[in-house]
Design a protein around this motif. Sequence first.
Motif, PDB file in Angstrom:
ATOM      1  N   ILE A 196     -88.569-115.121 -10.951  1.00 43.30           N
ATOM      2  CA  ILE A 196     -88.529-114.545 -12.290  1.00 43.30           C
ATOM      3  C   ILE A 196     -88.106-115.655 -13.235  1.00 43.30           C
ATOM      4  CG2 ILE A 196     -87.435-112.843 -13.783  1.00 43.30           C
ATOM      5  CD1 ILE A 196     -86.948-111.193 -11.223  1.00 43.30           C
ATOM      6  N   PRO A 197     -88.844-115.853 -14.313  1.00 45.67           N
ATOM      7  CA  PRO A 197     -88.517-116.994 -15.174  1.00 45.67           C
ATOM      8  C   PRO A 197     -87.138-116.861 -15.811  1.00 45.67           C
ATOM      9  CG  PRO A 197     -90.124-115.567 -16.232  1.00 45.67           C
ATOM     10  CD  PRO A 197     -89.931-115.048 -14.841  1.00 45.67           C
ATOM     11  N   VAL A 198     -86.453-117.952 -15.894  1.00 44.37           N
ATOM     12  CA  VAL A 198     -85.189-117.958 -16.627  1.00 44.37           C
ATOM     13  C   VAL A 198     -85.522-118.198 -18.096  1.00 44.37           C
ATOM     14  CG1 VAL A 198     -83.778-118.707 -14.672  1.00 44.37           C
ATOM     15  CG2 VAL A 198     -84.814-120.410 -16.150  1.00 44.37           C
ATOM     16  N   LEU A 199     -84.596-117.894 -18.961  1.00 46.30           N
ATOM     17  CA  LEU A 199     -84.872-117.925 -20.391  1.00 46.30           C
ATOM     18  C   LEU A 199     -85.446-119.245 -20.876  1.00 46.30           C
ATOM     19  CD1 LEU A 199     -81.772-115.978 -21.730  1.00 46.30           C
ATOM     20  CD2 LEU A 199     -84.085-115.128 -21.341  1.00 46.30           C
ATOM     21  N   THR A 200     -84.988-120.355 -20.336  1.00 41.60           N
ATOM     22  CA  THR A 200     -85.468-121.657 -20.800  1.00 41.60           C
ATOM     23  C   THR A 200     -86.883-121.966 -20.304  1.00 41.60           C
ATOM     24  OG1 THR A 200     -84.409-122.739 -18.919  1.00 41.60           O
ATOM     25  CG2 THR A 200     -83.157-122.623 -20.993  1.00 41.60           C
ATOM     26  N   GLU A 201     -87.362-121.224 -19.295  1.00 36.66           N
ATOM     27  CA  GLU A 201     -88.698-121.474 -18.753  1.00 36.66           C
ATOM     28  C   GLU A 201     -89.766-120.599 -19.383  1.00 36.66           C
ATOM     29  OE1 GLU A 201     -88.196-120.774 -14.588  1.00 36.66           O
ATOM     30  OE2 GLU A 201     -87.157-122.654 -14.256  1.00 36.66           O
ATOM     31  N   ILE A 202     -89.399-119.704 -20.259  1.00 27.90           N
ATOM     32  CA  ILE A 202     -90.361-118.779 -20.845  1.00 27.90           C
ATOM     33  C   ILE A 202     -91.115-119.490 -21.957  1.00 27.90           C
ATOM     34  CG2 ILE A 202     -90.615-116.597 -22.081  1.00 27.90           C
ATOM     35  CD1 ILE A 202     -88.230-115.617 -20.396  1.00 27.90           C
ATOM     36  N   LYS A 203     -92.408-119.688 -21.721  1.00 26.97           N
ATOM     37  CA  LYS A 203     -93.218-120.496 -22.633  1.00 26.97           C
ATOM     38  C   LYS A 203     -94.320-119.708 -23.338  1.00 26.97           C
ATOM     39  CE  LYS A 203     -91.661-124.600 -20.942  1.00 26.97           C
ATOM     40  NZ  LYS A 203     -90.233-124.534 -21.156  1.00 26.97           N
ATOM     41  N   ASN A 204     -94.674-118.524 -22.813  1.00 23.05           N
ATOM     42  CA  ASN A 204     -95.805-117.800 -23.386  1.00 23.05           C
ATOM     43  C   ASN A 204     -95.610-116.289 -23.265  1.00 23.05           C
ATOM     44  OD1 ASN A 204     -96.623-117.056 -20.699  1.00 23.05           O
ATOM     45  ND2 ASN A 204     -97.530-119.091 -20.487  1.00 23.05           N
ATOM     46  N   LYS A 205     -96.577-115.548 -23.750  1.00 23.94           N
ATOM     47  CA  LYS A 205     -96.491-114.086 -23.768  1.00 23.94           C
ATOM     48  C   LYS A 205     -96.383-113.507 -22.362  1.00 23.94           C
ATOM     49  CE  LYS A 205     -99.113-113.850 -28.056  1.00 23.94           C
ATOM     50  NZ  LYS A 205    -100.366-113.449 -28.706  1.00 23.94           N
ATOM     51  N   ALA A 206     -97.132-114.068 -21.415  1.00 19.90           N
ATOM     52  CA  ALA A 206     -97.089-113.562 -20.037  1.00 19.90           C
ATOM     53  C   ALA A 206     -95.717-113.782 -19.412  1.00 19.90           C
ATOM     54  CB  ALA A 206     -98.178-114.233 -19.196  1.00 19.90           C
ATOM     55  N   ASP A 207     -95.103-114.932 -19.659  1.00 20.25           N
ATOM     56  CA  ASP A 207     -93.744-115.175 -19.145  1.00 20.25           C
ATOM     57  C   ASP A 207     -92.756-114.167 -19.721  1.00 20.25           C
ATOM     58  OD1 ASP A 207     -94.671-117.420 -17.778  1.00 20.25           O
ATOM     59  OD2 ASP A 207     -93.871-118.850 -19.243  1.00 20.25           O
TER      60      ASP A 207
END
Length: 173
Positions: free
Chosen positions: A26-37
């Motif tokens: 599950i992506p961590v907040l700093t790894e969220i780059k786009n709408k799907a994340d």
Amino acid sequence: MKQLLVFLFLLGSFAGFVEETSEATIPVLTEIKNKADLGQLLFFDTILSLDQSLSCASCHIPEFAFADTVAFSKGVGDSLGTRNTPSLMNLAYSTTFFFDGRSATLEEQAKEPIENPLEMHLDYEVAVERVQADTNYQSLFSRIYNAPPDSVNILNSLAEFQKTLESNGSSPP
């Protein structure tokens, strides 16, 4: 026995995908780059259920091709649903959703379990207010949508995540 073999075959078909999408990734907040994340983060978050005990992933289990292993899934307060939780795999180009085709888009489909009293049992406007009140989501929606979380972009992000759930092509032709 035949059903067990079919189940094991189908489970093996999704093995490569499952390794990539287990809860450990599950992506961590700093790894969220786009709408799907962002949609993936919401999918695994319990913020969208009445008592914050369930997430979408509580019934759409990644290890089982984003389906469930029981005949009827349990919702908030252990309420028993009326149907089996279907897989969310390979829905990107579908034109109807649910067993009866009552939703025409993934966005419409994402809203129904949130409001269903046998599932997450939360008024959608309350769900929106919760996401809007969360400072992490405020920051993420602002960065990705250039807007605060709202009733449209929350469902859009969930739909964008679901569009990424594609099998790895390992099933026979």
